[in-house]
Each structure stands twice: as structure tokens, then as C-alpha cells.
Design a protein around this motif. Structure first.
Motif, PDB file in Angstrom:
ATOM      1  N   GLY A   1     -32.770   6.257 -20.474  1.00  0.00           N
ATOM      2  CA  GLY A   1     -31.616   7.084 -20.115  1.00  0.00           C
ATOM      3  C   GLY A   1     -30.594   7.150 -21.241  1.00  0.00           C
ATOM      4  O   GLY A   1     -30.915   6.935 -22.419  1.00  0.00           O
ATOM      5  N   ASP A   2     -29.342   7.418 -20.864  1.00  0.00           N
ATOM      6  CA  ASP A   2     -28.286   7.637 -21.858  1.00  0.00           C
ATOM      7  C   ASP A   2     -28.086   6.432 -22.775  1.00  0.00           C
ATOM      8  O   ASP A   2     -27.637   6.581 -23.916  1.00  0.00           O
ATOM      9  CB  ASP A   2     -26.952   7.936 -21.155  1.00  0.00           C
TER      10      ASP A   2
ATOM     11  N   THR B   1     -17.150  12.253 -15.470  1.00  0.00           N
ATOM     12  CA  THR B   1     -18.351  11.504 -15.874  1.00  0.00           C
ATOM     13  C   THR B   1     -18.752  10.432 -14.863  1.00  0.00           C
ATOM     14  O   THR B   1     -19.864   9.940 -14.906  1.00  0.00           O
ATOM     15  CB  THR B   1     -18.170  10.837 -17.254  1.00  0.00           C
TER      16      THR B   1
ATOM     17  N   GLY C   1     -32.699   4.362 -13.995  1.00  0.00           N
ATOM     18  CA  GLY C   1     -32.971   3.052 -13.405  1.00  0.00           C
ATOM     19  C   GLY C   1     -33.530   3.121 -11.994  1.00  0.00           C
ATOM     20  O   GLY C   1     -34.438   2.356 -11.651  1.00  0.00           O
TER      21      GLY C   1
HETATM   22  C1  LIG Z   1     -20.714  16.638 -14.618  1.00  0.00           C
HETATM   23  C2  LIG Z   1     -22.016  16.362 -15.305  1.00  0.00           C
HETATM   24  C3  LIG Z   1     -23.004  17.336 -15.295  1.00  0.00           C
HETATM   25  C4  LIG Z   1     -24.233  17.079 -15.915  1.00  0.00           C
HETATM   26  N1  LIG Z   1     -25.189  18.056 -15.877  1.00  0.00           N
HETATM   27  C5  LIG Z   1     -26.386  17.805 -16.434  1.00  0.00           C
HETATM   28  C6  LIG Z   1     -27.408  18.790 -16.392  1.00  0.00           C
HETATM   29  O1  LIG Z   1     -27.219  19.873 -15.851  1.00  0.00           O
HETATM   30  N2  LIG Z   1     -28.604  18.490 -16.952  1.00  0.00           N
HETATM   31  C7  LIG Z   1     -28.857  17.278 -17.547  1.00  0.00           C
HETATM   32  O2  LIG Z   1     -29.978  17.058 -18.028  1.00  0.00           O
HETATM   33  N3  LIG Z   1     -27.901  16.345 -17.628  1.00  0.00           N
HETATM   34  C8  LIG Z   1     -26.673  16.560 -17.090  1.00  0.00           C
HETATM   35  N4  LIG Z   1     -25.711  15.613 -17.146  1.00  0.00           N
HETATM   36  C9  LIG Z   1     -26.002  14.344 -17.851  1.00  0.00           C
HETATM   37  C10 LIG Z   1     -26.767  13.388 -16.925  1.00  0.00           C
HETATM   38  O3  LIG Z   1     -26.070  13.234 -15.711  1.00  0.00           O
HETATM   39  C11 LIG Z   1     -26.932  12.028 -17.613  1.00  0.00           C
HETATM   40  O4  LIG Z   1     -27.543  12.218 -18.855  1.00  0.00           O
HETATM   41  C12 LIG Z   1     -27.786  11.125 -16.710  1.00  0.00           C
HETATM   42  O5  LIG Z   1     -27.047  10.776 -15.562  1.00  0.00           O
HETATM   43  C13 LIG Z   1     -28.224   9.853 -17.461  1.00  0.00           C
HETATM   44  O6  LIG Z   1     -28.959   9.044 -16.573  1.00  0.00           O
HETATM   45  P1  LIG Z   1     -28.873   7.454 -16.677  1.00  0.00           P
HETATM   46  O7  LIG Z   1     -29.755   6.916 -15.600  1.00  0.00           O
HETATM   47  O8  LIG Z   1     -29.077   7.026 -18.070  1.00  0.00           O
HETATM   48  O9  LIG Z   1     -27.348   7.113 -16.348  1.00  0.00           O
HETATM   49  P2  LIG Z   1     -26.520   7.313 -15.001  1.00  0.00           P
HETATM   50  O10 LIG Z   1     -27.064   8.399 -14.170  1.00  0.00           O
HETATM   51  O11 LIG Z   1     -25.108   7.397 -15.442  1.00  0.00           O
HETATM   52  O12 LIG Z   1     -26.746   5.925 -14.239  1.00  0.00           O
HETATM   53  C14 LIG Z   1     -26.214   4.724 -14.704  1.00  0.00           C
HETATM   54  C15 LIG Z   1     -26.020   3.788 -13.517  1.00  0.00           C
HETATM   55  O13 LIG Z   1     -25.559   2.542 -13.993  1.00  0.00           O
HETATM   56  C16 LIG Z   1     -24.460   2.113 -13.212  1.00  0.00           C
HETATM   57  N5  LIG Z   1     -23.601   1.284 -14.050  1.00  0.00           N
HETATM   58  C17 LIG Z   1     -22.924   1.639 -15.161  1.00  0.00           C
HETATM   59  N6  LIG Z   1     -22.271   0.586 -15.675  1.00  0.00           N
HETATM   60  C18 LIG Z   1     -22.545  -0.458 -14.864  1.00  0.00           C
HETATM   61  C19 LIG Z   1     -22.213  -1.831 -14.874  1.00  0.00           C
HETATM   62  N7  LIG Z   1     -21.423  -2.367 -15.817  1.00  0.00           N
HETATM   63  N8  LIG Z   1     -22.701  -2.621 -13.894  1.00  0.00           N
HETATM   64  C20 LIG Z   1     -23.508  -2.130 -12.929  1.00  0.00           C
HETATM   65  N9  LIG Z   1     -23.873  -0.839 -12.872  1.00  0.00           N
HETATM   66  C21 LIG Z   1     -23.388  -0.013 -13.818  1.00  0.00           C
HETATM   67  C22 LIG Z   1     -23.779   3.393 -12.757  1.00  0.00           C
HETATM   68  O14 LIG Z   1     -23.030   3.131 -11.573  1.00  0.00           O
HETATM   69  C23 LIG Z   1     -24.982   4.302 -12.527  1.00  0.00           C
HETATM   70  O15 LIG Z   1     -25.481   4.163 -11.215  1.00  0.00           O
HETATM   71  C24 LIG Z   1     -24.468  15.836 -16.545  1.00  0.00           C
HETATM   72  C25 LIG Z   1     -23.471  14.851 -16.562  1.00  0.00           C
HETATM   73  C26 LIG Z   1     -22.262  15.106 -15.949  1.00  0.00           C
HETATM   74  C27 LIG Z   1     -21.192  14.031 -15.961  1.00  0.00           C
END
Ligand SMILES: Cc1cc2nc3c(=O)[nH]c(=O)nc-3n(C[C@H](O)[C@H](O)[C@H](O)COP(=O)(O)OP(=O)(O)OC[C@H]3O[C@@H](n4cnc5c(N)ncnc54)[C@H](O)[C@@H]3O)c2cc1C
Length: 396
Positions: A274-275, A127, A14
Motif C-alpha cells: 500500500g501507500d 485524508t 492490510g
Molecule cells: C479522498 C480520497 C480519495 C481517493 N480516491 C482514490 C481513487 O479514486 N483511486 C485510488 O486508487 N486511490 C484513491 N485514493 C488513495 C487511496 O485511498 C490510498 O492510496 C489507499 O487508501 C492506500 O491504501 P493503504 O491500505 O495503503 O492505506 P489506508 O487505506 O490508508 O489504510 C491504512 C490503515 O492503517 C491504519 N493506521 C494508520 N496509522 C495507524 C497506526 N499508527 N496504528 C494503527 N493503525 C493505523 C488506518 O486507520 C487505516 O485503516 C484516495 C484517497 C483519498 C484520501
């Protein structure tokens, strides 16, 4: 009236998407708001490091978006009504409703306890920032000889258990694996992993399914009790139930089903990245939850949003997954390439070079978030003047 784009979540997907959109759309026509629960960007890929007491810099999102034109709203998203195109949020100013014309859903994921009794009550996890900080406090207070058990042999489980063992050699650190440790790695990488576990003194319980978590132990499927002053649950990620509850088409696990352009198949003015997105990669398989997938899905989503709003042909950007880069503490790592069928190639990179490369990847990802508009051509295109929100939804 300006076209209102609301981005939910300022994580890897995001935060970058919001800056990217601001760079490419004229502020005279488009208003971009990003909603995030915390005021800081959370580097999730470093949360196991945060849990072991290491300094992990957090960036204020207000600084990240300064000068980009993106409006930041620090609030928790509590509801979504895609029929009315509105989002419910709650923050310091109380409850509010935000209307949108285009939505980009990027709320990421959190821990999945799979309903195992006691896991939600007694286990820690890495997480999210808050849970990693709770674990940090618990580990700091754990005396020498205490036991830490990580449940789950996926990437996060391996990264966490090796980080704990390296930073706290005085503890007894173990991993409970449902299958065989590193079974999905190439034979060379698997040997490398086992050597690293031996060197760090990590005990591995293979073919072990944890069926209950208690304050100082876990119980496995065959009734064995494993000591655990601290249990760290690392057996999978779950997405927020909000998307499923809203009526968007989702998978069994609640991820939003999107087409090749990251647009919801049920609600065309909603995109996901993303996820939280169930996106099919160029190899025909679902992209795994990962930072790399967050990168390619947000690039595709923003390209599609910009193209549709400005009346251009929607480009397809690459949706590839190249491999896994797993840290094994601060001085060792494995980089395992995968083929088009997501099978490990025989080649892998291990040791200090892989660790340095991983450190570079983490630094690059953090830098990319801090400079969300870097490398994106500043074109600031005008929106197609006659485009009403309903037209955007049906445009090709
Ligand atoms: C310890 C750890 C190590 C990792 N290592 C790796 C790695 O080495 N390589 C790799 O590719 N991936 C790794 N990952 C996975 C990777 O971090 C995730 O796949 C990635 O963060 C997904 O990105 P995203 O933007 O979809 O979600 P996120 O990065 O989780 O961002 C989601 C955002 O939404 C916000 N949010 C959530 N719910 C709400 C809500 N209800 N209201 C408002 N805001 C909200 C959160 O605060 C966050 O800022 C790791 C994960 C962890 C936990």
C-alpha cells in the motif's frame, strides 16, 4: 509454537492481505493478528463524499474478519523494533508489545502539510475519517456565500473541489494549483475537466503556490491573499514516521524500500504494501500511492509470505498501473489510461459512463474488503515444520 504474522493497518492493503493469509495458511501453524487504530474499515476513496454530508457506510472490522480466523486488535501502533521483532501498541487495554515472526506493514498515509505555516492549524483535509468528519461539520455550518479553497491540483484535490461545488452550489468554491490544471491529462480529458469546472462554477488559480494559511484566507508566493473561510489541504500524502524511526530502510519520504516480492530490503521478515511501500512497478517506476497499488502490492506480499512459509517457489504477481479514474461530483468522471511510462494515452472516457464505472469500482473495492477471502482458493497449507523465523528471513 505457531508462526506469528502481524499485519499493521486494516485499510485497502492490510485488510485484504490479512484475510488472504488466513485463507491460505493452516491455523494449526500460523496465527494472524491485524492491528488497526479504528474498529471500522475506512473507505478513504469516499472521504470527500463523507465531508459533503453524504452517507458513507462504514464496516465493523470485527464483522469483516468474523469466521476467517484473523485476530483483530483495535489499537494504535506507536513503535516498531525490527531487531527484536516487536511492535508497541496502545489501545483501550493500555500499552502492549506484540511479538511477530513475520510483519506486514500497511499503515497507509495521511496529510502532508509540507511545513507550510498555518496549514496544520487552520486547514482541513480529507485524508482520514476524523479529519473528513471535522470538515463535514465545518461545511454544514458554512452560510451561503462562504468561500472554500482547495489547495492542490492532484487527484484528491480535483475530486474534492468538484464534490464540494456540486453539493454546495451556494458556496464560492476555488482551487489553488501550483501548475496548470490537469496538465498531465490527454488534451481531450483536459478539456473535459475544464468544462466540468466551468459547469460547477469552480474558480481555478493556476501557477499559485500557497505559502501560508490563516483562519479566513491563504497567502500565495507573490503575496496575494485568497479568501478562504475553509481551506482544504490536498497537496500530497505523507507516510507515518514510524518506519523510518524503526531503522527499516526507507526512502527520503519515509516509504519502506521493498524488493520485487514486497519484502523489506533491510529486514527480511518485514513486508510492506500500500501507500507505505516504495514498490517498483513492472514499468520500472515507483507505483503511485493509490488503491490500485494497494491491491497489487498486497497480492504480491501475501503470495510471497505464503510461498516462503510453506517452502514453495515465490511467484511474481503483476505490478501494473493502468490509469487514473477521477470523479467530478456524482454525475461526471474521467477515466484516463496511461502508458508504460505513465504518460496519458490519447484515449479517455468521460461523463456519466465514466461516473457509473467509478461508482462500480468503489463498490467493488468496498465489497472486496467486506469479503476478504472471496476468490482466494482455500488451501490452508501447512507451514514447513522446521522453519524457524530466522530461516524464513533468509529463504529465497
Ligand atoms: C479522498 C480520497 C480519495 C481517493 N480516491 C482514490 C481513487 O479514486 N483511486 C485510488 O486508487 N486511490 C484513491 N485514493 C488513495 C487511496 O485511498 C490510498 O492510496 C489507499 O487508501 C492506500 O491504501 P493503504 O491500505 O495503503 O492505506 P489506508 O487505506 O490508508 O489504510 C491504512 C490503515 O492503517 C491504519 N493506521 C494508520 N496509522 C495507524 C497506526 N499508527 N496504528 C494503527 N493503525 C493505523 C488506518 O486507520 C487505516 O485503516 C484516495 C484517497 C483519498 C484520501
Amino acid at each position: 509454537m505457531k508462526h506469528r504474522i502481524v499485519v499493521l493497518g486494516a485499510g485497502y492493503a492490510g485488510a485484504f492481505a490479512a484475510g488472504n493469509l488466513a485463507r491460505r495458511l493452516s491455523p494449526a501453524d500460523a496465527e494472524i493478528t491485524v492491528v488497526n487504530a479504528a474498529p471500522v474499515f475506512v473507505e478513504r476513496m469516499r472521504l470527500h463524499q463523507l465531508a459533503t454530508g453524504q452517507d458513507v457506510a462504514s464496516r465493523e472490522l470485527s464483522d469483516v474478519f468474523a469466521g476467517t480466523g484473523v485476530r483483530l486488535r483495535v489499537a494504535r501502533v506507536t513503535g516498531l523494533d525490527p531487531e527484536r521483532r516487536s511492535v508497541c501498541v496502545t489501545g483501550e487495554d493500555g500499552d502492549a508489545e506484540l511479538a511477530y515472526d513475520t510483519l506486514l506493514y500497511a499503515l497507509g498515509s495521511s496529510v502532508d502539510h509540507h511545513g507550510v505555516p498555518g496549514a496544520a492549524e487552520h486547514a482541513f483535509d480529507v485524508t482520514g475519517r476524523d479529519s473528513a468528519l471535522r470538515l463535514r461539520e465545518r461545511l454544514a455550518g458554512l452560510d451561503a456565500g462562504g468561500s472554500v479553497l482547495v489547495v492542490g491540483e492532484g487527484l484528491t484535490g480535483i475530486e474534492s473541489v468538484t464534490e464540494f461545488a456540486e453539493s454546495r452550489p451556494d458556496l464560492s468554491v476555488a482551487l489553488a494549483a501550483r501548475g496548470e490544471l490537469g496538465a498531465w491529462l490527454s488534451p481531450g480529458a483536459r478539456r473535459h475537466l475544464r468544462r466540468a469546472f466551468d459547469r460547477l462554477g469552480v474558480t481555478v488559480h493556476e501557477h499559485t503556490r500557497v505559502e501560508a494559511v490563516e483562519p479566513t484566507r491563504v497567502i500565495t508566493a507573490d503575496g496575494t491573499s485568497l479568501p478562504a473561510d475553509v481551506t482544504v489541504w490536498s497537496a500530497g500524502f505523507a507516510v507515518h514516521p514510524l518506519a523510518a524511526a524503526s531503522g527499516l530502510e526507507v526512502t527520503e519520504t519515509g516509504r519502506i524500500v521493498v524488493d520485487r516480492t514486497m519484502r523489506s530490503v533491510s529486514h527480511p521478515d518485514v513486508y510492506a504494501a500500500g501507500d507505505s511501500a516504495h514498490a517498483i512497478g513492472d514499468n520500472g517506476r515507483p507505483l503511485p500511492m493509490s488503491c490500485a497499488s494497494a491491491g497489487v502490492t498486497n497480492m504480491q506480499a501475501t503470495a510471497a509470505i505464503v510461498a516462503r512459509l510453506t517452502g514453495r517457489e515465490v511467484p511474481t504477481t503483476g505490478l501494473k498501473y493502468y490509469g487514473n479514474h477521477i470523479s467530478l461530483g456524482r454525475r461526471d468522471a474521467i477515466f484516463q489510461m496511461v502508458d508504460g511510462d505513465v504518460r496519458s494515452k490519447s484515449w479517455y472516457l468521460g461523463g456519466r459512463t465514466a461516473a457509473r464505472l467509478k461508482a462500480g469500482v468503489l463498490k467493488g473495492a468496498g465489497w472486496g474488503i467486506a469479503h476478504p477471502t472471496f476468490g482466494v482458493p482455500k488451501r490452508r497449507r501447512r507451514l514447513t515444520a522446521v522453519l524457524a523465523p530466522s530461516d524464513v528471513g533468509s529463504a529465497a
